[in-house]
Scaffold this motif. Structure first.
Motif, mmCIF file in Angstrom:
data_model
loop_
_atom_site.group_PDB
_atom_site.id
_atom_site.type_symbol
_atom_site.label_atom_id
_atom_site.label_comp_id
_atom_site.label_asym_id
_atom_site.label_seq_id
_atom_site.Cartn_x
_atom_site.Cartn_y
_atom_site.Cartn_z
ATOM 1 N N GLU A 1 10.488 -6.770 7.121
ATOM 2 C CA GLU A 1 10.428 -5.476 6.426
ATOM 3 C C GLU A 1 9.514 -5.561 5.208
ATOM 4 O OE1 GLU A 1 14.270 -3.784 5.633
ATOM 5 O OE2 GLU A 1 15.001 -4.219 7.661
ATOM 6 N N ARG A 2 9.507 -6.706 4.549
ATOM 7 C CA ARG A 2 8.628 -6.885 3.394
ATOM 8 C C ARG A 2 7.162 -6.790 3.836
ATOM 9 N NH1 ARG A 2 10.000 -12.327 0.772
ATOM 10 N NH2 ARG A 2 9.890 -11.487 -1.347
ATOM 11 N N ALA A 3 6.850 -7.336 5.011
ATOM 12 C CA ALA A 3 5.477 -7.274 5.527
ATOM 13 C C ALA A 3 5.084 -5.828 5.865
ATOM 14 C CB ALA A 3 5.333 -8.169 6.756
ATOM 15 N N ILE A 4 6.013 -5.086 6.465
ATOM 16 C CA ILE A 4 5.753 -3.673 6.786
ATOM 17 C C ILE A 4 5.550 -2.881 5.486
ATOM 18 C CG2 ILE A 4 6.722 -1.556 7.792
ATOM 19 C CD1 ILE A 4 8.324 -3.413 9.739
ATOM 20 N N PHE A 5 6.427 -3.114 4.515
ATOM 21 C CA PHE A 5 6.361 -2.408 3.237
ATOM 22 C C PHE A 5 5.043 -2.720 2.523
ATOM 23 C CE2 PHE A 5 7.096 -1.849 -1.299
ATOM 24 C CZ PHE A 5 7.771 -0.633 -1.357
ATOM 25 N N PHE A 6 4.645 -3.984 2.546
ATOM 26 C CA PHE A 6 3.413 -4.394 1.876
ATOM 27 C C PHE A 6 2.200 -3.694 2.511
ATOM 28 C CE2 PHE A 6 0.063 -7.806 1.169
ATOM 29 C CZ PHE A 6 -0.188 -7.445 -0.146
ATOM 30 N N ALA A 7 2.127 -3.717 3.843
ATOM 31 C CA ALA A 7 0.998 -3.085 4.535
ATOM 32 C C ALA A 7 0.914 -1.596 4.211
ATOM 33 C CB ALA A 7 1.125 -3.298 6.047
ATOM 34 N N LYS A 8 2.027 -0.899 4.346
ATOM 35 C CA LYS A 8 2.029 0.540 4.069
ATOM 36 C C LYS A 8 1.761 0.824 2.588
ATOM 37 C CE LYS A 8 5.115 2.563 7.543
ATOM 38 N NZ LYS A 8 6.412 3.257 7.674
ATOM 39 N N GLY A 9 2.355 -0.019 1.732
ATOM 40 C CA GLY A 9 2.198 0.181 0.290
ATOM 41 C C GLY A 9 0.751 0.073 -0.153
ATOM 42 N N VAL A 10 0.033 -0.923 0.378
ATOM 43 C CA VAL A 10 -1.386 -1.081 0.049
ATOM 44 C C VAL A 10 -2.166 0.160 0.483
ATOM 45 C CG1 VAL A 10 -3.497 -2.370 0.584
ATOM 46 C CG2 VAL A 10 -1.367 -3.608 0.137
ATOM 47 N N ILE A 11 -1.952 0.581 1.724
ATOM 48 C CA ILE A 11 -2.737 1.703 2.252
ATOM 49 C C ILE A 11 -2.445 2.991 1.480
ATOM 50 C CG2 ILE A 11 -3.188 3.107 4.309
ATOM 51 C CD1 ILE A 11 -2.451 0.496 5.951
ATOM 52 N N GLU A 12 -1.166 3.247 1.202
ATOM 53 C CA GLU A 12 -0.814 4.466 0.459
ATOM 54 C C GLU A 12 -1.403 4.447 -0.956
ATOM 55 O OE1 GLU A 12 0.416 7.150 1.531
ATOM 56 O OE2 GLU A 12 1.337 6.593 3.446
ATOM 57 N N THR A 13 -1.443 3.278 -1.577
ATOM 58 C CA THR A 13 -1.985 3.181 -2.934
ATOM 59 C C THR A 13 -3.497 3.392 -2.928
ATOM 60 O OG1 THR A 13 -0.220 1.630 -3.483
ATOM 61 C CG2 THR A 13 -2.060 1.750 -5.015
ATOM 62 N N VAL A 14 -4.187 2.809 -1.949
ATOM 63 C CA VAL A 14 -5.632 3.005 -1.856
ATOM 64 C C VAL A 14 -5.946 4.487 -1.594
ATOM 65 C CG1 VAL A 14 -7.722 2.389 -0.565
ATOM 66 C CG2 VAL A 14 -6.047 0.626 -1.129
ATOM 67 N N LYS A 15 -5.089 5.150 -0.815
ATOM 68 C CA LYS A 15 -5.253 6.600 -0.607
ATOM 69 C C LYS A 15 -5.129 7.354 -1.937
ATOM 70 C CE LYS A 15 -2.856 8.607 2.661
ATOM 71 N NZ LYS A 15 -1.695 8.840 3.549
ATOM 72 N N LYS A 16 -4.131 6.962 -2.737
ATOM 73 C CA LYS A 16 -3.947 7.622 -4.038
ATOM 74 C C LYS A 16 -5.136 7.372 -4.964
ATOM 75 C CE LYS A 16 0.739 8.853 -5.169
ATOM 76 N NZ LYS A 16 1.788 8.758 -6.206
ATOM 77 N N LEU A 17 -5.715 6.186 -4.862
ATOM 78 C CA LEU A 17 -6.894 5.865 -5.678
ATOM 79 C C LEU A 17 -8.138 6.597 -5.167
ATOM 80 C CD1 LEU A 17 -6.328 1.998 -5.961
ATOM 81 C CD2 LEU A 17 -6.280 3.599 -7.881
ATOM 82 N N ASN A 18 -8.038 7.095 -3.932
ATOM 83 C CA ASN A 18 -9.153 7.782 -3.269
ATOM 84 C C ASN A 18 -10.405 6.892 -3.266
ATOM 85 O OD1 ASN A 18 -10.212 9.942 -1.835
ATOM 86 N ND2 ASN A 18 -11.100 10.871 -3.666
ATOM 87 N N TRP A 19 -10.186 5.648 -2.883
ATOM 88 C CA TRP A 19 -11.232 4.621 -2.922
ATOM 89 C C TRP A 19 -11.468 4.126 -1.503
ATOM 90 C CZ3 TRP A 19 -11.519 -0.928 -2.544
ATOM 91 C CH2 TRP A 19 -12.606 -1.519 -3.214
ATOM 92 N N SER A 20 -12.634 4.414 -0.971
ATOM 93 C CA SER A 20 -12.904 4.112 0.435
ATOM 94 C C SER A 20 -13.640 2.772 0.572
ATOM 95 C CB SER A 20 -13.760 5.239 1.032
ATOM 96 O OG SER A 20 -14.021 4.993 2.379
ATOM 97 N N PRO A 21 -12.953 1.730 1.064
ATOM 98 C CA PRO A 21 -13.603 0.410 1.121
ATOM 99 C C PRO A 21 -14.559 0.268 2.299
ATOM 100 C CG PRO A 21 -11.257 0.249 1.720
ATOM 101 C CD PRO A 21 -11.551 1.698 1.492
ATOM 102 N N ASP A 22 -15.661 -0.449 2.065
ATOM 103 C CA ASP A 22 -16.564 -0.798 3.168
ATOM 104 C C ASP A 22 -15.936 -1.894 4.023
ATOM 105 O OD1 ASP A 22 -18.956 0.819 2.430
ATOM 106 O OD2 ASP A 22 -18.854 -0.411 0.619
ATOM 107 N N ILE A 23 -15.296 -2.861 3.346
ATOM 108 C CA ILE A 23 -14.660 -3.988 4.034
ATOM 109 C C ILE A 23 -13.251 -4.159 3.482
ATOM 110 C CG2 ILE A 23 -14.697 -6.506 4.380
ATOM 111 C CD1 ILE A 23 -17.747 -6.402 4.136
ATOM 112 N N ILE A 24 -12.314 -4.458 4.371
ATOM 113 C CA ILE A 24 -10.958 -4.845 3.971
ATOM 114 C C ILE A 24 -10.751 -6.266 4.473
ATOM 115 C CG2 ILE A 24 -8.494 -4.350 4.216
ATOM 116 C CD1 ILE A 24 -9.386 -1.401 4.872
ATOM 117 N N HIS A 25 -10.533 -7.194 3.547
ATOM 118 C CA HIS A 25 -10.423 -8.614 3.912
ATOM 119 C C HIS A 25 -8.982 -9.065 3.677
ATOM 120 C CE1 HIS A 25 -12.529 -12.826 3.782
ATOM 121 N NE2 HIS A 25 -11.408 -12.844 4.473
ATOM 122 N N VAL A 26 -8.321 -9.506 4.757
ATOM 123 C CA VAL A 26 -6.891 -9.814 4.749
ATOM 124 C C VAL A 26 -6.654 -11.329 4.762
ATOM 125 C CG1 VAL A 26 -4.742 -9.510 6.068
ATOM 126 C CG2 VAL A 26 -6.406 -7.642 5.964
#
Length: 269
Positions: free
Chosen positions: A119-144
Motif C-alpha cells: 500500500e505504501r508503494a501504491i500511495f507513493f506512486a499516486k502521491g508523486v503523480i498527483e503532486t506533479v499535477k498540482k505543480l502543473n510541471w510537465s516532465p520530459d523524462i521521469i527516472h525511477v
C-alpha cells in the motif's frame, strides 16, 4: 540537458538516508543534470527516520490536503519539501501518518518487511503523480529508482493514461540488485485492481516478489538502465526480451556522459 525537465522518483536519496547504490545515484544523477542546466525535481517518501529538523523539511500547505484512495480507504497526502545544501536542488517528500510516521524505512527492527509496503508503494506512486499535477510541471523524462517507486511507470501508463500533463513524458527505470526476500502482501494485486487496472498489465503481481515488481516497471518503461554491476538473471533475461533501449551498468565515477547521451539519443531521440 539544458532546460530539459527531469523528474526523479526514488525510494531513497542521500543525504536524507544512508548511502546505498540507489540513494547515491538518486542524488548524483539529478545533480549532474542540474549542473548542465536541466530543470529537475526529486520525489521520495518521508520516512519517520528522516530528521526533519536537521534537514529543514517543511510542509507545503498548497500541495497537501488531498486524499488518495488506497484499496477503498481515503488516505491524506502530506507534501513536505527541503533543499539539498549547496546544490540548489529541491526534494519533495510524500508523507502520510499511517504509512510513513514509523521510525524505519521498509523493514522492522528484525529485518521483516512491513506488511503494508504494498500500500505504501501504491500511495507513493499516486502521491508523486498527483503532486506533479498540482505543480502543473510537465516532465520530459521521469527516472525511477528503487522498488518502492516501481509502481509509478504502471500507474502513469494505465491509471493516469489520459492525463495530458504526461502525454510526452518518457519513463526510464533503473534496475538495481537492492531487493528484498520473499514477497509483499499477497493481496497486493487486488489492491491495484481496485484502481480498475486490467489484469493483463499486473498479472506478475499475483506473487509480488522483487523480480515481479521490476518486471511490471520494465513493461511500462520506455527505456531501462542497469544500475548495479550484477542484477538477478531473471531480470537480465526479461530486459533483453523487452527490446527496449537499455544502458549497461556505469559506475558512479563514469556514469555522467553515458546517462546524458542515453537520455538524449535513446530516450528523447
Amino acid at each position: 540537458m539544458k532546460d530539459k525537465r527531469i523528474l526523479y522518483v526514488s525510494s531513497e536519496v542521500v543525504p536524507y538516508l544512508p548511502e546505498t547504490e540507489i540513494s547515491s545515484m538518486s542524488f548524483e544523477t539529478p545533480r549532474m543534470v542540474n549542473q548542465q542546466g536541466g530543470q529537475i525535481r526529486i520525489f521520495m517518501p518521508r520516512y519517520g527516520n528522516i530528521n526533519e529538523r536537521r534537514h529543514q523539511l517543511h510542509e507545503v500547505i498548497r500541495l497537501s490536503g488531498i486524499n488518495l484512495v488506497i484499496n477503498d480507504l481515503d488516505m491524506p497526502l502530506i507534501i513536505k519539501v527541503a533543499s539539498i545544501p549547496k546544490e540548489r536542488i529541491q526534494v519533495y517528500f510524500i508523507d502520510n501518518d499511517e504509512y510513513f510516521k514509523r521510525k524505519a524505512t521498509l523493514t522492522d527492527e528484525d529485518g521483516a518487511l512491513f506488511p503494508d509496503n504494498d500500500e505504501r508503494a501504491i500511495f507513493f506512486a499516486k502521491g508523486v503523480i498527483e503532486t506533479v499535477k498540482k505543480l502543473n510541471w510537465s516532465p520530459d523524462i521521469i527516472h525511477v529508482h528503487g522498488w518502492l517507486a516501481s509502481l509509478l511507470p504502471m500507474y502513469l501508463k494505465q491509471f493516469y493514461k489520459d492525463e495530458p500533463l504526461f502525454t510526452e513524458s518518457k519513463i526510464v527505470t533503473s534496475i538495481y540488485n537492492q531487493s528484498f526476500e520473499g514477497t509483499l502482501n499477497k493481496d497486493m494485486v487486488n489492491k491495484v485492481k481496485f484502481d480498475n487496472i486490467d489484469d493483463a498489465f499486473i498479472k506478475e503481481l499475483a506473487k509480488p516478489t522483487y523480480n515481479s515488481l521490476m518486471k511490471v516497471a520494465i513493461d511500462h518503461s520506455d527505456a531501462l538502465i542497469i544500475g548495479s554491476k550484477e542484477i538477478p538473471d531473471e531480470l537480465s533475461k526479461y530486459l533483453n526480451e523487452s527490446k527496449k533501449p537499455i544502458l549497461d551498468y556505469k559506475s558512479k565515477d563514469e556514469f555522467g556522459e553515458a546517462y546524458v547521451d542515453f537520455y538524449n539519443t535513446k530516450v528523447l531521440g
